[in-house]
Design a protein around this motif. Structure first.
Motif, PDB file in Angstrom:
ATOM      1  N   THR A 149      63.184  43.688  -8.274  1.00 61.65           N
ATOM      2  CA  THR A 149      63.804  43.538  -6.928  1.00 61.65           C
ATOM      3  C   THR A 149      62.831  44.138  -5.946  1.00 61.65           C
ATOM      4  O   THR A 149      62.979  43.308  -4.897  1.00 61.65           O
ATOM      5  CB  THR A 149      65.248  44.767  -6.927  1.00 61.65           C
ATOM      6  OG1 THR A 149      66.163  44.298  -8.134  1.00 61.65           O
ATOM      7  CG2 THR A 149      65.868  44.664  -5.905  1.00 61.65           C
ATOM      8  N   VAL A 150      62.245  45.073  -5.866  1.00 58.53           N
ATOM      9  CA  VAL A 150      61.277  45.596  -4.897  1.00 58.53           C
ATOM     10  C   VAL A 150      60.141  44.829  -4.723  1.00 58.53           C
ATOM     11  O   VAL A 150      59.547  44.519  -3.560  1.00 58.53           O
ATOM     12  CB  VAL A 150      60.722  47.126  -5.449  1.00 58.53           C
ATOM     13  CG1 VAL A 150      60.124  47.744  -4.250  1.00 58.53           C
ATOM     14  CG2 VAL A 150      62.132  48.074  -5.453  1.00 58.53           C
TER      15      VAL A 150
ATOM     16  N   ASN B  41      67.010  39.963  -6.449  1.00 56.80           N
ATOM     17  CA  ASN B  41      68.224  40.589  -6.470  1.00 56.80           C
ATOM     18  C   ASN B  41      68.797  40.910  -7.832  1.00 56.80           C
ATOM     19  O   ASN B  41      68.870  39.840  -8.475  1.00 56.80           O
ATOM     20  CB  ASN B  41      69.252  40.015  -5.334  1.00 56.80           C
ATOM     21  CG  ASN B  41      68.597  40.293  -3.855  1.00 56.80           C
ATOM     22  OD1 ASN B  41      67.702  40.898  -3.690  1.00 56.80           O
ATOM     23  ND2 ASN B  41      69.459  39.635  -2.973  1.00 56.80           N
TER      24      ASN B  41
ATOM     25  N   GLU C 273      59.313  55.134  -7.244  1.00 55.80           N
ATOM     26  CA  GLU C 273      58.435  55.734  -6.025  1.00 55.80           C
ATOM     27  C   GLU C 273      57.401  56.322  -5.953  1.00 55.80           C
ATOM     28  O   GLU C 273      56.385  55.995  -5.145  1.00 55.80           O
ATOM     29  CB  GLU C 273      59.534  56.992  -5.262  1.00 55.80           C
ATOM     30  CG  GLU C 273      59.262  57.456  -4.068  1.00 55.80           C
ATOM     31  CD  GLU C 273      60.036  58.732  -3.701  1.00 55.80           C
ATOM     32  OE1 GLU C 273      59.943  59.116  -2.525  1.00 55.80           O
ATOM     33  OE2 GLU C 273      60.775  59.100  -4.521  1.00 55.80           O
TER      34      GLU C 273
ATOM     35  N   ARG D 277      55.268  49.772  -0.579  1.00 56.86           N
ATOM     36  CA  ARG D 277      56.568  49.144  -0.875  1.00 56.86           C
ATOM     37  C   ARG D 277      57.521  50.385  -0.979  1.00 56.86           C
ATOM     38  O   ARG D 277      57.062  51.022  -1.912  1.00 56.86           O
ATOM     39  CB  ARG D 277      56.447  48.262  -2.349  1.00 56.86           C
ATOM     40  CG  ARG D 277      55.462  47.263  -2.309  1.00 56.86           C
ATOM     41  CD  ARG D 277      55.379  46.525  -1.108  1.00 56.86           C
ATOM     42  NE  ARG D 277      56.625  45.578  -0.819  1.00 56.86           N
ATOM     43  CZ  ARG D 277      56.656  44.409  -1.484  1.00 56.86           C
ATOM     44  NH1 ARG D 277      55.711  43.743  -2.169  1.00 56.86           N
ATOM     45  NH2 ARG D 277      57.867  43.555  -1.632  1.00 56.86           N
ATOM     46  N   TYR D 278      58.469  50.288  -0.360  1.00 58.85           N
ATOM     47  CA  TYR D 278      59.455  51.500  -0.324  1.00 58.85           C
ATOM     48  C   TYR D 278      60.953  51.037  -0.510  1.00 58.85           C
ATOM     49  O   TYR D 278      61.444  49.707  -0.430  1.00 58.85           O
ATOM     50  CB  TYR D 278      59.464  52.204   1.008  1.00 58.85           C
ATOM     51  CG  TYR D 278      58.180  52.673   1.272  1.00 58.85           C
ATOM     52  CD1 TYR D 278      57.606  53.819   0.779  1.00 58.85           C
ATOM     53  CD2 TYR D 278      57.394  52.222   2.090  1.00 58.85           C
ATOM     54  CE1 TYR D 278      56.392  54.505   1.189  1.00 58.85           C
ATOM     55  CE2 TYR D 278      56.050  52.563   2.594  1.00 58.85           C
ATOM     56  CZ  TYR D 278      55.618  53.757   1.824  1.00 58.85           C
ATOM     57  OH  TYR D 278      54.458  54.167   2.233  1.00 58.85           O
ATOM     58  N   PHE D 279      61.952  51.921  -0.866  1.00 59.95           N
ATOM     59  CA  PHE D 279      63.305  51.332  -1.157  1.00 59.95           C
ATOM     60  C   PHE D 279      63.982  52.532  -0.816  1.00 59.95           C
ATOM     61  O   PHE D 279      63.757  53.711  -0.686  1.00 59.95           O
ATOM     62  CB  PHE D 279      63.557  50.765  -2.467  1.00 59.95           C
ATOM     63  CG  PHE D 279      63.220  51.969  -3.679  1.00 59.95           C
ATOM     64  CD1 PHE D 279      63.863  53.004  -4.056  1.00 59.95           C
ATOM     65  CD2 PHE D 279      61.891  51.991  -4.191  1.00 59.95           C
ATOM     66  CE1 PHE D 279      63.863  53.888  -4.795  1.00 59.95           C
ATOM     67  CE2 PHE D 279      61.469  53.036  -5.091  1.00 59.95           C
ATOM     68  CZ  PHE D 279      62.584  54.013  -5.568  1.00 59.95           C
ATOM     69  N   LYS D 280      65.332  52.343  -0.347  1.00 62.53           N
ATOM     70  CA  LYS D 280      66.372  53.195   0.221  1.00 62.53           C
ATOM     71  C   LYS D 280      67.280  53.238  -1.023  1.00 62.53           C
ATOM     72  O   LYS D 280      68.212  52.261  -1.311  1.00 62.53           O
ATOM     73  CB  LYS D 280      67.128  52.917   1.304  1.00 62.53           C
ATOM     74  CG  LYS D 280      67.940  53.642   1.984  1.00 62.53           C
ATOM     75  CD  LYS D 280      67.553  54.828   2.571  1.00 62.53           C
ATOM     76  CE  LYS D 280      68.650  55.651   3.074  1.00 62.53           C
ATOM     77  NZ  LYS D 280      68.182  57.060   3.764  1.00 62.53           N
TER      78      LYS D 280
ATOM     79  N   HIS E 149      62.963  47.495   3.466  1.00 62.59           N
ATOM     80  CA  HIS E 149      62.754  46.366   3.140  1.00 62.59           C
ATOM     81  C   HIS E 149      63.747  46.256   1.981  1.00 62.59           C
ATOM     82  O   HIS E 149      64.404  45.083   1.468  1.00 62.59           O
ATOM     83  CB  HIS E 149      61.514  46.099   2.399  1.00 62.59           C
ATOM     84  CG  HIS E 149      60.208  46.155   3.551  1.00 62.59           C
ATOM     85  ND1 HIS E 149      60.185  45.411   4.489  1.00 62.59           N
ATOM     86  CD2 HIS E 149      59.381  47.153   3.581  1.00 62.59           C
ATOM     87  CE1 HIS E 149      59.260  45.664   5.249  1.00 62.59           C
ATOM     88  NE2 HIS E 149      58.569  46.743   4.620  1.00 62.59           N
ATOM     89  N   THR E 150      64.079  47.217   1.015  1.00 62.58           N
ATOM     90  CA  THR E 150      64.748  47.054  -0.346  1.00 62.58           C
ATOM     91  C   THR E 150      65.852  48.388  -0.108  1.00 62.58           C
ATOM     92  O   THR E 150      65.756  49.267   0.093  1.00 62.58           O
ATOM     93  CB  THR E 150      64.126  47.042  -1.260  1.00 62.58           C
ATOM     94  OG1 THR E 150      62.980  46.331  -1.420  1.00 62.58           O
ATOM     95  CG2 THR E 150      64.942  46.808  -2.798  1.00 62.58           C
TER      96      THR E 150
ATOM     97  N   VAL F 203      68.901  50.096  -2.686  1.00 66.13           N
ATOM     98  CA  VAL F 203      69.463  50.220  -4.209  1.00 66.13           C
ATOM     99  C   VAL F 203      70.658  50.923  -3.875  1.00 66.13           C
ATOM    100  O   VAL F 203      70.843  52.272  -3.719  1.00 66.13           O
ATOM    101  CB  VAL F 203      68.474  50.898  -5.161  1.00 66.13           C
ATOM    102  CG1 VAL F 203      69.001  51.133  -6.402  1.00 66.13           C
ATOM    103  CG2 VAL F 203      67.222  50.264  -5.268  1.00 66.13           C
TER     104      VAL F 203
ATOM    105  N   GLN G  16      67.318  42.094   0.306  1.00 61.07           N
ATOM    106  CA  GLN G  16      66.754  42.324  -0.946  1.00 61.07           C
ATOM    107  C   GLN G  16      67.510  43.615  -1.272  1.00 61.07           C
ATOM    108  O   GLN G  16      67.597  44.874  -0.894  1.00 61.07           O
ATOM    109  CB  GLN G  16      65.030  42.970  -0.660  1.00 61.07           C
ATOM    110  CG  GLN G  16      64.272  41.788  -0.564  1.00 61.07           C
ATOM    111  CD  GLN G  16      62.793  42.547  -0.564  1.00 61.07           C
ATOM    112  OE1 GLN G  16      62.312  42.197   0.535  1.00 61.07           O
ATOM    113  NE2 GLN G  16      62.244  43.151  -1.510  1.00 61.07           N
TER     114      GLN G  16
END
Length: 468
Positions: free
Chosen positions: A80-81, A86, A111, A119-122, A180-181, A183, A214
């Protein structure tokens, strides 16, 4: 010269022996007990480390019995990241099986792996028990995504579901706003499936099919039929990827996990010698027969890992911090017994400690009749035995009338401390119906010896004389 060298060598040996004996750490062979002297700072550090390692905030470096589930989930979220694929997944397992532990381990690993690549995600957490309806859940998701942004001011707490959904859509389509992504973690997933029309789940899974978003949705549930609770329109949008955590844990695996949590091998702030001494004490504690038997008994009752972590958290709070006091296995065993006594209490023992003095005297009178093999018996016989004790002049309390004693007798029967014997005629009055005691003599003795039981000393001695 040889004599001088021998004398100097002897002096060095004596000095080294004196230095070793003056240290506050007492180490010995692996087969002998190990102990060390408590210091306030070091003991506070050990306590803090143990409480952290036994809490939900601690994430172990490896999950030896959940590695397969961790591999599947990390692969889903990595795609996904990295590849904007998705996905949705559902972690299913009984409470305490490690669902949240696996998820937190995966998010931590991702992480560390993806941050150097830019590349990061929340991560957004919502819980089905906390959020009472779909609107409050959607409002919380939106707040977690943009609570520090001006965009959060565009809707108020009184805004409708569609307004919050439109704001969420704008936020998700703006990649810079949420790194960007996204979760979304739906804890207690089955509670969201119980909601009327399942509007929130439908919109979340529908958003996943947008090319400009995303997003990954991860559910956690303790129900095997959580997917079957979904409506047909939602099932068609769900990936049906279920990760099962119904693992069979043996008692040996439990002991291994407890050792990993209680030992401070990776604690660099603690002195190496003191750390080795503490680890030796932990090994010795878990090998004590009485401790191992109680742990195995609770394990066979179906206790999960969190219960054992709570147990040893209580043990850690009972560690002494007095300067100069020796910390040994015996100290930990005493703390363990005290902690397990708080978590595991006998309800009938607590019931015995809560009865009145008159009710206690009637129970002792019943025990006396059974000791003389007078079984069964009725209230009249019990009251006659009670009067014998009162006439002895050592009762230490007033003599109650038969009517008052009968009320106490009825209360004893209501508490199931005594029961009517099968076959006793129901046409007789209650005072003539035969009964038997349902409390074992050992339990009554334990209650009489307990300091929490408030009764005259004469009553205590009278009861112990007939029970022991």
């Amino acid at each position: 010269q040889q004599q001088q060298q021998q004398q100097e060598g002897g002096d060095r040996d004596e000095a080294s022996h004196h230095t070793q004996s003056s240290t506050d750490i007492v180490t010995s062979d692996p087969m002998t007990p190990c102990s060390f002297t408590a210091e306030p700072l070091s003991m506070q550090h050990i306590k803090a480390s143990l409480l952290y390692r036994l809490s939900n905030r601690y994430i172990p470096a490896t999950l030896p019995y959940l590695e397969h589930q961790r591999t599947i989930l990390v692969d889903v979220l990595r795609r996904t990241v990295l590849h904007a694929e998705n996905n949705s997944a559902l972690l299913v397992g009984y409470r305490g099986s490690g669902k949240s532990l696996v998820l937190n381990r995966v998010l931590t690993d991702l992480e560390k792996e993806l941050a150097p690549q830019g590349r990061y995600f929340k991560v957004v957490y919502v819980n089905g028990f906390i959020h009472r309806d779909d609107l409050s859940t959607l409002r919380d998701i939106t707040y977690q995504l943009c609570h520090d942004r001006e965009v959060s001011k565009s809707v108020s707490i009184h805004s409708s579901f569609s307004e919050h959904l439109q704001l969420l859509l704008n936020v998700l389509q703006d990649g810079k706003l949420v790194n960007h992504t996204v979760v979304i973690v739906l804890d207690e997933f089955d509670q969201f499936a119980r909601k009327n029309k399942q509007t929130l789940l439908y919109n979340l899974f529908d958003l996943m099919h947008s090319a400009r978003i995303q997003m990954a949705v991860v559910g956690l549930s303790a129900r095997m039929d959580a997917v079957e609770m979904l409506e047909k329109r939602i099932k068609s949008r769900f990936s049906h990827r279920q990760i099962l955590l119904f693992r069979e844990t043996s008692f040996e695996q439990l002991v291994t996990v407890l050792k990993e949590r209680l030992m401070l091998n990776d604690d660099s702030a603690l002195e190496p010698v003191r750390k080795d001494a503490w680890n030796s004490i932990v090994n010795e504690l878990l090998a004590v027969p009485s401790v191992a038997q109680q742990l195995e008994f609770q394990f066979n009752l179906g206790r999960d890992l969190r219960w054992f972590f709570s147990l040893f958290s209580l043990v850690s709070t009972r560690l002494p911090t007095v300067n100069g006091q020796e910390i040994s296995c015996e100290i930990l065993v005493a703390a363990f017994q005290s902690a397990i006594g708080m978590l595991v209490s006998d309800t009938r023992l607590n019931l015995l400690k809560s009865v009145s003095v008159l009710e206690l005297l009637l129970l002792i009178s019943m025990q006396q009749l059974e000791k003389r093999n007078i079984i069964p018996y009725n209230f009249e016989m019990i009251y006659a035995e009670y009067l014998k004790f009162c006439k002895s002049g050592s009762s230490g309390s007033a003599v109650y009338s038969k009517a008052v004693a009968f009320k106490s007798f009825e209360h004893i029967c209501d508490l199931q401390l005594a029961t009517v014997v099968e076959g006793s005629s129901s046409s007789l009055g209650k005072e003539f119906q035969t009964v038997r005691l349902t409390v074992e003599p050992a339990l009554l003795e334990k209650a009489l010896r307990d300091e929490e039981l408030h009764c005259p000393e004469a009553v205590r001695k009278w009861g112990l004389r007939w029970i022991v």
